[in-house]
Design an enzyme around this catalytic site. Structure first.
Site, mmCIF file in Angstrom:
data_model
loop_
_atom_site.group_PDB
_atom_site.id
_atom_site.type_symbol
_atom_site.label_atom_id
_atom_site.label_comp_id
_atom_site.label_asym_id
_atom_site.label_seq_id
_atom_site.Cartn_x
_atom_site.Cartn_y
_atom_site.Cartn_z
ATOM 1 N N GLU A 1 1.601 -4.443 8.163
ATOM 2 C CA GLU A 1 1.925 -3.411 7.174
ATOM 3 C C GLU A 1 0.714 -2.608 6.725
ATOM 4 O OE1 GLU A 1 3.544 -4.629 3.367
ATOM 5 O OE2 GLU A 1 2.449 -6.502 3.460
ATOM 6 N N LYS B 170 1.438 -9.163 6.722
ATOM 7 C CA LYS B 170 0.304 -8.533 6.032
ATOM 8 C C LYS B 170 -0.465 -7.659 7.005
ATOM 9 C CE LYS B 170 1.037 -8.934 2.861
ATOM 10 N NZ LYS B 170 1.890 -9.390 1.796
ATOM 11 N N ARG C 13 4.173 3.723 -5.922
ATOM 12 C CA ARG C 13 5.623 3.640 -5.732
ATOM 13 C C ARG C 13 6.138 4.603 -4.655
ATOM 14 N NH1 ARG C 13 8.204 1.131 -10.065
ATOM 15 N NH2 ARG C 13 10.133 2.128 -9.434
ATOM 16 N N TRP D 238 8.962 9.224 -2.693
ATOM 17 C CA TRP D 238 9.089 8.475 -1.437
ATOM 18 C C TRP D 238 10.405 8.968 -0.848
ATOM 19 C CZ3 TRP D 238 12.373 4.837 0.879
ATOM 20 C CH2 TRP D 238 11.810 4.102 1.933
ATOM 21 N N LYS E 286 5.942 0.451 -3.008
ATOM 22 C CA LYS E 286 5.799 -0.861 -3.626
ATOM 23 C C LYS E 286 7.137 -1.459 -4.025
ATOM 24 C CE LYS E 286 3.448 -4.255 -5.423
ATOM 25 N NZ LYS E 286 2.965 -5.227 -4.445
ATOM 26 N N ASN F 7 14.951 9.149 -9.389
ATOM 27 C CA ASN F 7 14.622 8.074 -8.459
ATOM 28 C C ASN F 7 15.943 7.392 -8.114
ATOM 29 O OD1 ASN F 7 13.614 5.848 -7.130
ATOM 30 N ND2 ASN F 7 12.745 4.887 -8.965
ATOM 31 N N GLY F 8 16.207 7.184 -6.834
ATOM 32 C CA GLY F 8 17.471 6.554 -6.443
ATOM 33 C C GLY F 8 18.166 7.399 -5.395
ATOM 34 N N CYS G 111 9.533 5.976 -5.517
ATOM 35 C CA CYS G 111 9.448 7.143 -6.398
ATOM 36 C C CYS G 111 8.972 6.716 -7.782
ATOM 37 C CB CYS G 111 10.759 7.891 -6.547
ATOM 38 S SG CYS G 111 11.362 8.603 -5.029
ATOM 39 N N HIS H 75 9.109 -21.337 24.736
ATOM 40 C CA HIS H 75 10.486 -20.897 24.976
ATOM 41 C C HIS H 75 10.584 -19.388 25.177
ATOM 42 C CE1 HIS H 75 11.772 -24.957 24.286
ATOM 43 N NE2 HIS H 75 10.938 -24.974 23.259
ATOM 44 N N GLU I 243 3.921 -14.612 7.065
ATOM 45 C CA GLU I 243 3.296 -13.794 6.036
ATOM 46 C C GLU I 243 2.006 -13.144 6.560
ATOM 47 O OE1 GLU I 243 3.851 -12.301 3.488
ATOM 48 O OE2 GLU I 243 2.047 -12.147 2.290
#
Ligand code: F6R
Length: 611
Positions: A491, A488, A27, A74, A606, A100-101, A2, A507, A484
């Site tokens: 996402e 990447k 965000r 968000w 983000k 926000n929260g 947000c 295995h 990583e």
């Protein structure tokens, strides 16, 4: 998670708010809205989707007010609908807030407010708006303060009331708020935002609100209050980043720009932090005496996602150079575990944003248990930076694409410097120290050589674009690189990807291999080269396609794959700084080829400021 922007000044608020929302869109971007005080009324417009939708909806409206708030969402509570988008009103539409929260006890509050209030949305924020309205007796700040004593959860909150057309009130607990102060040269304006990026085009002077503080800007005066309604003196700080740095600079996406930023910002991460002649690094932010540094018998690196993979590279460095047992803990697990931490434990919390809720909670837990807690953070003045007792900024500059790239490499760089700093105190020789520093200094040029292969990597990405699954493998320090690389890819392209140490394949995971299940293998020339090569041969024997990252000049790789990205040779510990760049480009080009929204992938945000 947000984005909030508020404006109070002499200019028309709307263009400032819309421009600010665009900067904050990274965000969260499922819906957006704006509210402006117009002739003692509050006019609000909201829209589902991107800021462009909101801007479109607003274009034929007339807004002339000079005080306003806006939000890009968000979703946490309630679906993605216009009704759930912020700003939210109380009943009489005189009070409006953005938030926000998460308000954890919103159900209890709703019950307490009872039938006196009518709720139109499924959000916790609307309930907070009604609570403030309920507590309002003519003073907006006092109503906000009283309400916040009744709330459990986290918030960055900005409120306006049409009875007070020259007032904005803001408060924070757990979610960041930065206040831009532009009062020089006849300007008389303030900006309140989730981070500094929308403020930088107007002023670099800011204050950072701390937890449990309430800010009131009224009649051109700004005051900050603590929970007891006492005035708190705040320092005005100067932000280093400039606006140009936060722009795309001709690149089609922020992510590509940020990938290409790496050679330049890498220099910023290490500049002035080493002495080549003595083979040492010195990060003043460690803020420990030599005696305290010698006493450290355990290091814990705490982070989420990409930052945790940077931490895994750091683990190899601390153990190899300093011989200090080091573990990497995912923040969300650490905070609820029973960590064995004492006053000989050094904890590094790693975070690009410096606001990740789980990492912040882990930091507090580690501090409570008496460890030395230091931050490795990108965003200057962020909560983690302020709550640690020392640490280092990675100087990657603003990272606006949701997928982290340059913050990863710069975090690795800073961890290598810390490892060398401890290493030279303990067991690393002058010669090794010197060799590492020389190798670090060559990294920017070597990164550039990989960036120059962007088009070649694009061809490989296009070849594999219809792949549904992909596996990344690496060994030693390249295992976190594989993790990583997989993160990447998944996402931003939504291709399913996993990563394993090469030696683990047999295995279980090898059962997945088939002609349409490509493997991305990191097989650079290091002490595990032969082991990795055997793993790749095993894959080839199962006829799975192989994409390789190999060291320049390693001609023996040609029989293993048609698709090889060659990277310059470096010291093993530094390989992640190069190999990851190749994987970032591969993920980027795959996502572009598939037509994905590279900078704002679905479901992500983000800065994850909720648990
Ligand atoms: C992945 C990514 C995330 C972040 C993670 C931690 O590309 O960006 O995995 O690394 O959310 O964020 P920070 O570093 O801000 O704490």
């Amino acid at each position: 998670m947000c984005g909030i922007i508020g404006y109070i000044g002499k200019k028309e608020a709307l263009p400032i708010l819309i421009k600010g929302l665009r900067r904050l869109e990274y965000r969260g971007y499922d819906s957006a809205g704006v509210a402006i005080i117009e002739d003692s009324n509050i006019k609000r417009i909201r829209s589902v989707g991107r800021i462009d939708n909101l801007a479109d909806k607003i274009k034929n409206e007339k807004f002339t007010g000079h005080v306003g708030i806006a939000h890009t969402r968000w979703a946490t509570h309630g679906g993605v609908t216009e009704e759930n988008a912020h700003p939210h009103f109380g009943c009489d539409e005189k009070l409006v807030i953005v938030h926000n929260g998460i308000i954890e006890n919103y159900r209890e509050i709703k019950e307490m407010l009872g039938n006196k209030h009518t709720f139109k949305t499924e959000t916790d924020t609307e309930i907070l708006a009604h609570l403030i309205e309920n507590n309002y007796t003519g003073d907006l700040r006092l109503a906000v303060e009283k309400s916040l004593t009744m709330v459990r959860g986290t918030y960055a909150l900005v409120a306006m009331h049409s009875d007070h057309p020259d007032t904005i009130v803001a408060a924070r607990l757990g979610s960041p708020l930065v206040v831009g102060v532009n009062t020089d040269n006849g300007h008389d304006e303030y900006f309140i935002a989730s981070d500094a990026s929308p403020i930088l085009s107007y002023t670099k002077k800011v204050i950072f609100l701390d937890d449990n503080e309430v800010l009131e800007i009224s009649g051109g005066k700004m005051n900050t209050f603590n929970i007891k309604d006492e005035i708190v003196q705040k320092n005005i700080e100067e932000i280093e980043w400039d606006e140009a740095e936060a722009q795309k600079q001709g690149f089609p996406h922020f992510m590509l720009k940020e990938i290409f930023d790496q050679p330049r910002v890498f220099v910023d991460a290490i500049r002035g932090r080493y002495d080549l002649k003595n083979g040492i690094s010195f990060l003043g932010g460690i803020n420990m005496t030599e005696e305290e540094m010698h006493s450290v018998n355990k290091i814990i690196l705490i982070a989420c996602g990409t930052a945790s993979y940077a931490g895994m590279v750091g683990k190899y460095a601390f153990e190899r150079l300093a011989g200090i047992p080091t573990t990497v803990e995912v923040s969300s697990e650490f905070r609820y575990s029973d960590p064995i931490v004492d006053d000989k434990t050094l904890v590094f919390v790693l975070s690009q944003s410096g606001e990740t809720a789980d990492t912040l909670a882990a930091l507090r837990e580690a501090k409570r248990k008496g460890a030395f807690v230091r931050g490795v953070v990108n965003v200057v003045g962020s909560t983690i930076a302020r709550e640690t007792d020392g640490g280092t900024y990675i100087h990657a500059g603003p990272e606006l694409a949701v997928a982290s790239t340059k913050a990863y490499t710069n975090t690795v760089a800073v961890l290598l410097l810390y490892a060398l700093q401890f290493g030279r105190l303990k067991r690393t020789s002058l010669a090794t120290g010197e060799r590492i520093l020389k190798a670090l200094l060559e990294i920017p040029e070597k990164m550039t050589k990989i960036l120059e292969q962007s088009d070649k990597i694009k061809v490989i990405a296009e070849k594999y674009k219809n792949t549904k699954n992909m596996m990344f493998i690496g060994r030693g320090v390249n295992y976190p690189v594989a993790l990583e690389g997989a993160l990447k890819l998944k996402e931003i392209s939504y291709v399913h990807a996993d990563a394993f140490p090469g030696g683990e394949l047999k295995h279980g995971h090898i059962a997945l291999l088939s002609t349409d299940f490509p493997i991305f293998a990191i097989m650079t020339k290091n002490q595990l080269y032969d082991k990795m090569r055997s793993n790749v041969e095993e894959i080839k024997a199962r006829k799975a396609p192989v994409i390789l990252i190999a060291t320049e000049g390693d001609v023996g790789t040609k029989d293993l794959s048609e698709d090889i990205i060659y990277v310059p040779e470096t010291m093993e510990l530094l390989e992640p700084l190069l190999n990851s760049v190749a994987l970032q480009l591969f993920a980027y080009h795959t996502a572009v080829t598939l037509g994905r929204d590279v900078d704002r992938p679905r479901n992500l945000a983000k800065s994850v400021t909720v648990e």
